[in-house]
Design a protein around this motif. Structure first.
Motif, mmCIF file in Angstrom:
data_model
loop_
_atom_site.group_PDB
_atom_site.id
_atom_site.type_symbol
_atom_site.label_atom_id
_atom_site.label_comp_id
_atom_site.label_asym_id
_atom_site.label_seq_id
_atom_site.Cartn_x
_atom_site.Cartn_y
_atom_site.Cartn_z
ATOM 1 N N LEU A 290 0.807 -1.221 0.000
ATOM 2 C CA LEU A 290 0.000 0.000 0.000
ATOM 3 C C LEU A 290 0.840 1.270 0.000
ATOM 4 C CD1 LEU A 290 -2.724 -1.026 2.608
ATOM 5 C CD2 LEU A 290 -2.963 -0.929 0.119
ATOM 6 N N ALA A 291 2.112 1.167 0.372
ATOM 7 C CA ALA A 291 2.943 2.361 0.504
ATOM 8 C C ALA A 291 3.080 3.133 -0.801
ATOM 9 C CB ALA A 291 4.321 1.973 1.036
ATOM 10 N N ALA A 300 -13.579 15.236 4.028
ATOM 11 C CA ALA A 300 -12.801 14.951 5.239
ATOM 12 C C ALA A 300 -13.636 15.224 6.479
ATOM 13 C CB ALA A 300 -11.524 15.798 5.260
ATOM 14 N N GLY A 301 -14.934 14.943 6.359
ATOM 15 C CA GLY A 301 -15.819 15.115 7.497
ATOM 16 C C GLY A 301 -15.813 13.900 8.392
ATOM 17 N N ALA A 302 -16.987 13.541 8.906
ATOM 18 C CA ALA A 302 -17.069 12.456 9.877
ATOM 19 C C ALA A 302 -16.509 11.149 9.323
ATOM 20 C CB ALA A 302 -18.523 12.279 10.317
ATOM 21 N N VAL A 303 -17.159 10.604 8.285
ATOM 22 C CA VAL A 303 -16.720 9.325 7.723
ATOM 23 C C VAL A 303 -15.356 9.464 7.065
ATOM 24 C CG1 VAL A 303 -17.248 7.517 6.050
ATOM 25 C CG2 VAL A 303 -19.085 8.522 7.410
ATOM 26 N N GLY A 304 -15.156 10.517 6.270
ATOM 27 C CA GLY A 304 -13.907 10.675 5.530
ATOM 28 C C GLY A 304 -12.694 10.806 6.418
ATOM 29 N N SER A 305 -12.834 11.456 7.567
ATOM 30 C CA SER A 305 -11.680 11.608 8.461
ATOM 31 C C SER A 305 -11.210 10.257 8.971
ATOM 32 C CB SER A 305 -12.029 12.533 9.627
ATOM 33 O OG SER A 305 -13.012 11.975 10.481
ATOM 34 N N PHE A 306 -12.160 9.373 9.297
ATOM 35 C CA PHE A 306 -11.776 8.050 9.796
ATOM 36 C C PHE A 306 -11.317 7.136 8.662
ATOM 37 C CE2 PHE A 306 -14.340 9.514 13.381
ATOM 38 C CZ PHE A 306 -13.501 9.179 14.439
ATOM 39 N N VAL A 307 -11.850 7.309 7.458
ATOM 40 C CA VAL A 307 -11.345 6.560 6.302
ATOM 41 C C VAL A 307 -9.872 6.901 6.081
ATOM 42 C CG1 VAL A 307 -11.462 6.334 3.793
ATOM 43 C CG2 VAL A 307 -13.568 6.294 5.143
ATOM 44 N N ALA A 308 -9.552 8.197 6.072
ATOM 45 C CA ALA A 308 -8.161 8.614 5.885
ATOM 46 C C ALA A 308 -7.274 8.044 6.979
ATOM 47 C CB ALA A 308 -8.074 10.136 5.862
ATOM 48 N N ASP A 309 -7.762 8.067 8.202
ATOM 49 C CA ASP A 309 -6.987 7.561 9.342
ATOM 50 C C ASP A 309 -6.707 6.069 9.194
ATOM 51 O OD1 ASP A 309 -5.884 7.848 12.085
ATOM 52 O OD2 ASP A 309 -7.571 6.567 12.622
ATOM 53 N N LEU A 310 -7.737 5.283 8.860
ATOM 54 C CA LEU A 310 -7.554 3.840 8.721
ATOM 55 C C LEU A 310 -6.619 3.493 7.574
ATOM 56 C CD1 LEU A 310 -11.192 2.571 9.376
ATOM 57 C CD2 LEU A 310 -9.211 2.307 10.866
ATOM 58 N N LEU A 311 -6.790 4.151 6.433
ATOM 59 C CA LEU A 311 -5.909 3.866 5.299
ATOM 60 C C LEU A 311 -4.469 4.235 5.610
ATOM 61 C CD1 LEU A 311 -8.134 5.052 2.307
ATOM 62 C CD2 LEU A 311 -7.591 2.700 2.966
ATOM 63 N N PHE A 312 -4.275 5.351 6.274
ATOM 64 C CA PHE A 312 -2.923 5.779 6.637
ATOM 65 C C PHE A 312 -2.294 4.800 7.621
ATOM 66 C CE2 PHE A 312 0.202 8.488 8.847
ATOM 67 C CZ PHE A 312 0.881 9.007 7.761
ATOM 68 N N VAL A 316 -1.020 3.365 3.603
ATOM 69 C CA VAL A 316 -1.126 4.312 2.493
ATOM 70 C C VAL A 316 -0.434 5.612 2.896
ATOM 71 C CG1 VAL A 316 -2.676 5.653 1.035
ATOM 72 C CG2 VAL A 316 -3.283 3.300 1.687
ATOM 73 N N ARG A 317 0.609 6.002 2.164
ATOM 74 C CA ARG A 317 1.392 7.180 2.516
ATOM 75 C C ARG A 317 1.240 8.313 1.497
ATOM 76 N NH1 ARG A 317 0.972 5.203 6.486
ATOM 77 N NH2 ARG A 317 2.480 4.250 7.896
ATOM 78 N N LYS A 318 0.696 8.004 0.319
ATOM 79 C CA LYS A 318 0.477 9.021 -0.718
ATOM 80 C C LYS A 318 -1.020 9.277 -0.800
ATOM 81 C CE LYS A 318 4.555 7.384 -3.195
ATOM 82 N NZ LYS A 318 5.073 6.739 -4.429
ATOM 83 N N MET A 319 -1.446 10.353 -0.149
ATOM 84 C CA MET A 319 -2.868 10.581 0.028
ATOM 85 C C MET A 319 -3.208 12.052 -0.193
ATOM 86 S SD MET A 319 -5.174 9.772 3.426
ATOM 87 C CE MET A 319 -4.533 8.095 3.503
ATOM 88 N N THR A 320 -4.287 12.284 -0.930
ATOM 89 C CA THR A 320 -4.817 13.629 -1.118
ATOM 90 C C THR A 320 -6.143 13.727 -0.370
ATOM 91 O OG1 THR A 320 -3.800 13.829 -3.300
ATOM 92 C CG2 THR A 320 -5.577 15.355 -2.782
ATOM 93 N N LEU A 321 -6.276 14.752 0.450
ATOM 94 C CA LEU A 321 -7.515 15.009 1.178
ATOM 95 C C LEU A 321 -8.197 16.221 0.559
ATOM 96 C CD1 LEU A 321 -6.168 14.584 4.835
ATOM 97 C CD2 LEU A 321 -7.223 12.850 3.377
ATOM 98 N N PHE A 322 -9.476 16.082 0.240
ATOM 99 C CA PHE A 322 -10.190 17.117 -0.500
ATOM 100 C C PHE A 322 -11.451 17.499 0.272
ATOM 101 C CE2 PHE A 322 -9.383 18.450 -4.922
ATOM 102 C CZ PHE A 322 -10.399 19.387 -5.097
#
Length: 517
Positions: A290-291, A300-312, A316-322
């Motif tokens: 995944l790296a 990056a609200g409620a669900v999106g913030s935790f999705v980003a957290d779990l993937l990271f 996953v180290r290459k991530m764009t938050l919109f």
């Protein structure tokens, strides 16, 4: 009045006691003493005297066993507690059908412990030297990679309350020890305070229990280290060591004895490695794969913030938050970020929380913007291996689904429906003859508004938000690792609805006839 469970436990203890009594064990209450026949390494039979105590934790923990007389001169070494109790089974031994509840098996285990102790525990590789020393408070942090070849004095860094001390690995020359001609005490400046001494003490064949047992392992440095501790220069010892096929690290506090002149007191610290390999031990097996994947999380609200957290967290180290919104106090109950991030863009708040995990976040790109045009969507898809749509916005979801099908890049849309009663995850574009699950009927239902904010607020509880993020992450990992084991739609019923969604659980049924996952 005795309760039923108390009577059951009392009966179990009584059975254990009676069996030991038949083996000539005697005693009162929960402590029994008796003979134990065991065989030395040369085959000679010896009779030891042991003490068995059923503690309050029995039968969910082994009874305490102490050797009162081994039958031969025998010095206990490893696999024991500081109070003399034997360590007979690993801590992860299943309690179901616990072996220690069978007195015969317990006695055989003790006999094997005595034989192993006489033999010096050949092949044993348990790296737990801290258990044989008094414990110091707090925790010592170190980077095992950076300390791998370090020897000598290094600087430390402590939190204001001194509960957490970091061994920096940055070398610091110690003050020169005066020779016999100069009897004066050298001046110890600030840069020579709170230092640590790092050393490799090699193979350890006996526990370290005090300064006297440690000193020989320090070799030619022992005299200098002792002087530095006595002068208040070195306060910590960080010792690399080996036992059998394993390697360990022992962190100690060291200070002059308050009761014995010219003596040193040492205590074991809880120690933890901060290096990236150790931080990733619990991240799962797909971390390396995944790296290199590029993922965008839109919303990056409620669900999106935790999705980003779990993937990271999973690699996953290459991530764009919109996301184009600021974090509001009302968001906090369902958001990854906390009070200090209120007023910041949500994407910045999430990035800050990811940085708290101790990993490099230079590959995370927080974009405080809204996704509204086809050109934005197509460009985003082409630059990423996967886009996760966590907007909960029908227009944004339709735009991303269209873009995914247009450029043939994966889009995963996650949403919560029926106030968190149903979680839905859809993947676009479809593969082959796949079909999405039909829409769940029903509108948005009652919603409320927050003062000062025109956007409606759903009544979805935090537990459903986290469950949705977990399900979206599962679908994302399946796509990023090319496993492709999951269907195009995942539907999880959190709270039963009308048929066919009247049963709690995850629906993994593929919509193709006769096809199930």
């Amino acid at each position: 009045m005795t309760r039923a469970w108390e009577r059951e436990l009392t009966a179990e203890r009584e059975v254990f006691r009676r069996v030991l009594a038949r083996a000539d064990f005697t005693g009162e209450d929960d402590t029994l003493r008796g003979p134990l026949r065991w065989y030395r390494c040369g085959g000679e039979a010896v009779t030891a005297t042991i003490e068995v105590t059923m503690t309050a934790a029995y039968p969910f923990a082994p009874p305490q066993v102490r050797v009162l007389d081994a039958g031969i001169p025998l010095t206990p070494t490893f696999h024991r507690e500081r109070d003399g109790a034997l360590c007979l089974w690993p801590a992860d031994t299943p309690v179901e059908n616990a072996p220690w509840c069978d007195p015969a098996r317990l006695l055989r285990r003790v006999a094997a412990w005595l034989r192993q102790t006489e033999a010096g525990w050949p092949g044993d590789s348990a790296c737990d030297l801290e258990r044989y020393l008094p414990a110091a408070g707090g925790i010592v942090l170190y980077d095992l990679v950076s300390l791998a070849t370090v020897h000598g004095c290094v600087r430390t860094r402590a939190t204001p309350d001194s509960r957490c001390v970091t061994i920096t690995g940055k070398a610091q020359a110690p003050p020169v020890r005066p020779n016999r001609r100069h009897r004066g005490t050298p001046t110890i400046g600030r840069r020579h305070r709170h230092l640590a001494w790092v050393a490799d003490i090699g193979e350890v064949t006996r526990p370290i229990e005090d300064w006297a047992s440690l000193r020989p392992l320090l070799g030619g440095d022992a005299g200098q280290i002792g002087w530095l501790i006595g002068a208040g220069v070195v306060e910590y010892l960080v010792l690399r060591y080996r036992r059998g096929s394993s390697s360990g690290l022992l962190a100690l506090t060291a200070r002059p004895s308050a009761t014995r002149r010219a003596s040193i007191e040492i205590q074991a610290c809880e120690a933890a490695d901060t290096s990236v390999p150790t931080r990733l031990l619990r991240a799962g097996t797909a971390t390396a794969e995944l790296a290199d994947r590029r993922v965008a999380v839109v919303g990056a609200g409620a669900v999106g913030s935790f999705v980003a957290d779990l993937l990271f967290r999973q690699g996953v180290r290459k991530m764009t938050l919109f996301d184009g919104q600021l974090l509001r106090p009302g968001n906090l109950v369902r958001h990854l970020a906390g009070e200090p991030w209120v007023g910041h863009p949500k994407v910045v708040a999430v990035t800050g929380r990811l940085a708290d995990l101790g990993f490099d976040t230079t590959g995370v790109d927080p974009r405080h913007d809204r996704l509204t045009t086809p050109e934005q969507a197509v460009t985003l898809l082409r630059k990423h291996d996967l886009v996760v749509d966590a907007t909960g916005d029908a227009r944004a979801s339709a735009l991303l689904a269209w873009a995914g099908s247009t450029v043939q890049r994966s889009v995963i849309t996650v949403c919560v429906e029926r106030h968190g009663g149903i979680i839905r995850v859809d993947r676009f574009p479809l593969r082959g003859s796949e079909q999405h699950h039909p829409p769940v009927p029903g509108g948005r239902g009652d919603q409320i508004t927050e003062h000062g904010c025109d956007d409606p607020v759903s009544l979805t509880p935090p537990a459903s938000v986290i469950a949705a993020a977990q399900l979206a992450c599962r679908a994302a990992i399946d796509d990023l690792t090319r496993e492709c084991a999951l269907p195009a739609t995942l539907l999880e019923v959190i709270e039963p609805q009308e048929a066919p969604d009247d049963v709690r659980g995850l629906n993994l049924a593929d919509s193709r006839p006769g096809k199930h996952v």
